[in-house]
Scaffold this motif. Structure first.
Motif, PDB file in Angstrom:
ATOM      1  N   PHE A 123       3.973  -2.357 -12.823  1.00 34.58           N
ATOM      2  CA  PHE A 123       5.133  -2.587 -12.084  1.00 34.58           C
ATOM      3  C   PHE A 123       4.664  -2.839 -10.565  1.00 34.58           C
ATOM      4  O   PHE A 123       5.480  -3.509  -9.835  1.00 34.58           O
ATOM      5  CB  PHE A 123       5.974  -1.229 -12.102  1.00 34.58           C
ATOM      6  N   GLY A 124       3.333  -2.332 -10.347  1.00 32.77           N
ATOM      7  CA  GLY A 124       2.627  -2.855  -9.127  1.00 32.77           C
ATOM      8  C   GLY A 124       2.496  -4.547  -8.907  1.00 32.77           C
ATOM      9  O   GLY A 124       2.974  -5.179  -8.161  1.00 32.77           O
ATOM     10  N   LYS A 132       0.803  -1.184  -0.016  1.00 30.29           N
ATOM     11  CA  LYS A 132       0.010  -0.183   0.024  1.00 30.29           C
ATOM     12  C   LYS A 132       0.746   1.229   0.172  1.00 30.29           C
ATOM     13  O   LYS A 132       0.776   2.207  -0.738  1.00 30.29           O
ATOM     14  CB  LYS A 132      -1.040   0.087   1.227  1.00 30.29           C
ATOM     15  N   LYS A 133       2.104   1.303   0.589  1.00 23.59           N
ATOM     16  CA  LYS A 133       2.786   2.410   0.781  1.00 23.59           C
ATOM     17  C   LYS A 133       3.637   2.416  -0.480  1.00 23.59           C
ATOM     18  O   LYS A 133       3.761   3.592  -1.041  1.00 23.59           O
ATOM     19  CB  LYS A 133       3.823   2.244   2.010  1.00 23.59           C
ATOM     20  N   VAL A 134       4.088   1.378  -1.235  1.00 20.12           N
ATOM     21  CA  VAL A 134       4.660   1.588  -2.588  1.00 20.12           C
ATOM     22  C   VAL A 134       3.556   2.082  -3.361  1.00 20.12           C
ATOM     23  O   VAL A 134       4.006   3.157  -4.202  1.00 20.12           O
ATOM     24  CB  VAL A 134       5.189   0.119  -2.841  1.00 20.12           C
ATOM     25  N   TRP A 135       2.429   1.662  -3.684  1.00 20.28           N
ATOM     26  CA  TRP A 135       1.695   2.125  -4.353  1.00 20.28           C
ATOM     27  C   TRP A 135       0.874   3.530  -4.389  1.00 20.28           C
ATOM     28  O   TRP A 135       0.624   4.247  -4.967  1.00 20.28           O
ATOM     29  CB  TRP A 135       0.144   1.276  -4.263  1.00 20.28           C
ATOM     30  N   LEU A 189       3.608   5.850  -5.403  1.00 18.63           N
ATOM     31  CA  LEU A 189       3.846   5.790  -6.902  1.00 18.63           C
ATOM     32  C   LEU A 189       2.678   6.365  -7.585  1.00 18.63           C
ATOM     33  O   LEU A 189       2.772   7.379  -8.450  1.00 18.63           O
ATOM     34  CB  LEU A 189       3.804   4.291  -7.549  1.00 18.63           C
ATOM     35  N   ALA A 190       1.340   6.164  -7.200  1.00 15.75           N
ATOM     36  CA  ALA A 190       0.276   6.716  -7.762  1.00 15.75           C
ATOM     37  C   ALA A 190      -0.670   7.689  -7.057  1.00 15.75           C
ATOM     38  O   ALA A 190      -1.227   8.461  -7.696  1.00 15.75           O
ATOM     39  CB  ALA A 190      -0.759   5.359  -7.839  1.00 15.75           C
ATOM     40  N   LEU A 217      11.333   1.406  -9.206  1.00 15.18           N
ATOM     41  CA  LEU A 217       9.853   1.460  -9.828  1.00 15.18           C
ATOM     42  C   LEU A 217       9.757   2.589 -10.625  1.00 15.18           C
ATOM     43  O   LEU A 217       9.283   2.756 -11.568  1.00 15.18           O
ATOM     44  CB  LEU A 217       8.983   0.867  -8.936  1.00 15.18           C
ATOM     45  N   SER A 218      10.000   3.936  -9.948  1.00 14.32           N
ATOM     46  CA  SER A 218       9.807   5.112 -10.580  1.00 14.32           C
ATOM     47  C   SER A 218      10.640   5.462 -11.665  1.00 14.32           C
ATOM     48  O   SER A 218      10.185   5.851 -12.766  1.00 14.32           O
ATOM     49  CB  SER A 218       9.968   6.322  -9.340  1.00 14.32           C
TER      50      SER A 218
END
Length: 243
Positions: free
Chosen positions: A211-212, A172-175, A178-179, A235-236
């Motif tokens: 990438f997610g 959730k933190k990564v998403w 990114l988004a 990922l970015s």
């Protein structure tokens, strides 16, 4: 034009069409003519001539008609069943595929998975996610009861697709990193809501979603773990390159 090496059951040697489609496999038995028989073999083979079914009587009538009119020295020409059941001289793999495949209703998310210029690997993984066929803990548990089904990110006892996207605190933190700045008030973390956005705004969300989808294999390099910050930066960079 009748040719001796035409397939009796599958070629269009008379105006009754493909005989196999009219009689099915039962016709091999009822007519006494083997499945692989040619027209010439059928004309030469003695068998009983009385049948109860009208289609068999029609076939016998055609055999009697053609038994005296045999232009059997011609070279055979293969015919291929194409679109709308029309037989053609040319073979098209697309037509053959459409005949042998089992057609199903079109799903509403296909444009978010298969589209021009996509990366096949990411489309395939996303397709697996939509079909809930990723090797998540809950599925692995059905193959091996002793397998560790916990989430590799947050150690939740049961990793599922919906947990991975994005109930897991780590994912959730990564998403979000990114988004969230890109989606603003449309930002969501629920699987169904994310897929709805993917369908309606796939041009915007697809690179992020790819990438997610890959976050699980990307997050565990050989020999150790990876911090959330390093993953987000990596990922970015890949999203920027993809765009």
């Amino acid at each position: 034009m009748l040719k001796r090496i035409h397939s009796f059951w599958y070629d269009l040697w008379c105006d009754l069409g493909c005989l196999y489609e009219n009689t099915g496999a039962q016709g091999f038995i009822d007519m006494g003519i083997p499945q692989q028989a040619t027209v010439g073999e059928a004309l030469d083979k003695p068998r009983r001539r009385r049948h109860r079914r009208a289609i068999y009587r029609d076939i016998e009538a055609h055999l009697t008609l053609f038994s005296n009119v045999r232009e059997l020295s011609e070279t055979d020409i293969p015919r291929w069943k194409g679109k709308n059941d029309i037989y053609r001289d040319t073979f098209l793999s697309k037509d053959t595929w459409m005949h042998i495949r089992q057609a199903k209703p079109r799903v509403d998310w296909y444009r978010g998975v298969w589209f021009p210029q996509t990366t096949p690997k990411y489309s395939f993984l996303t397709w697996l996610a939509f079909k809930n066929r990723l090797a998540t803990g809950d599925r692995i548990k059905t193959w091996n009861r002793n397998a560790n089904a916990s989430c590799v990110f947050c150690n939740d006892p049961m990793e599922t697709r919906n947990h991975l996207f994005f109930e897991c605190a780590f994912a959730k933190k990564v998403w979000g990193t990114l988004a969230k700045g890109l989606l603003l008030n449309r930002f969501v973390v629920d699987w169904d809501a994310v897929t709805e956005l993917l369908i309606s705004h796939h041009g915007l969300l697809l690179p992020l979603f790819w990438f997610g989808t890959l976050s699980k294999p990307l997050s565990i390099p050989s020999g150790g773990s990876e911090t959330r910050g390093n993953m987000e930066r990596r990922l970015s960079r890949r999203i920027a390159w993809q765009n």
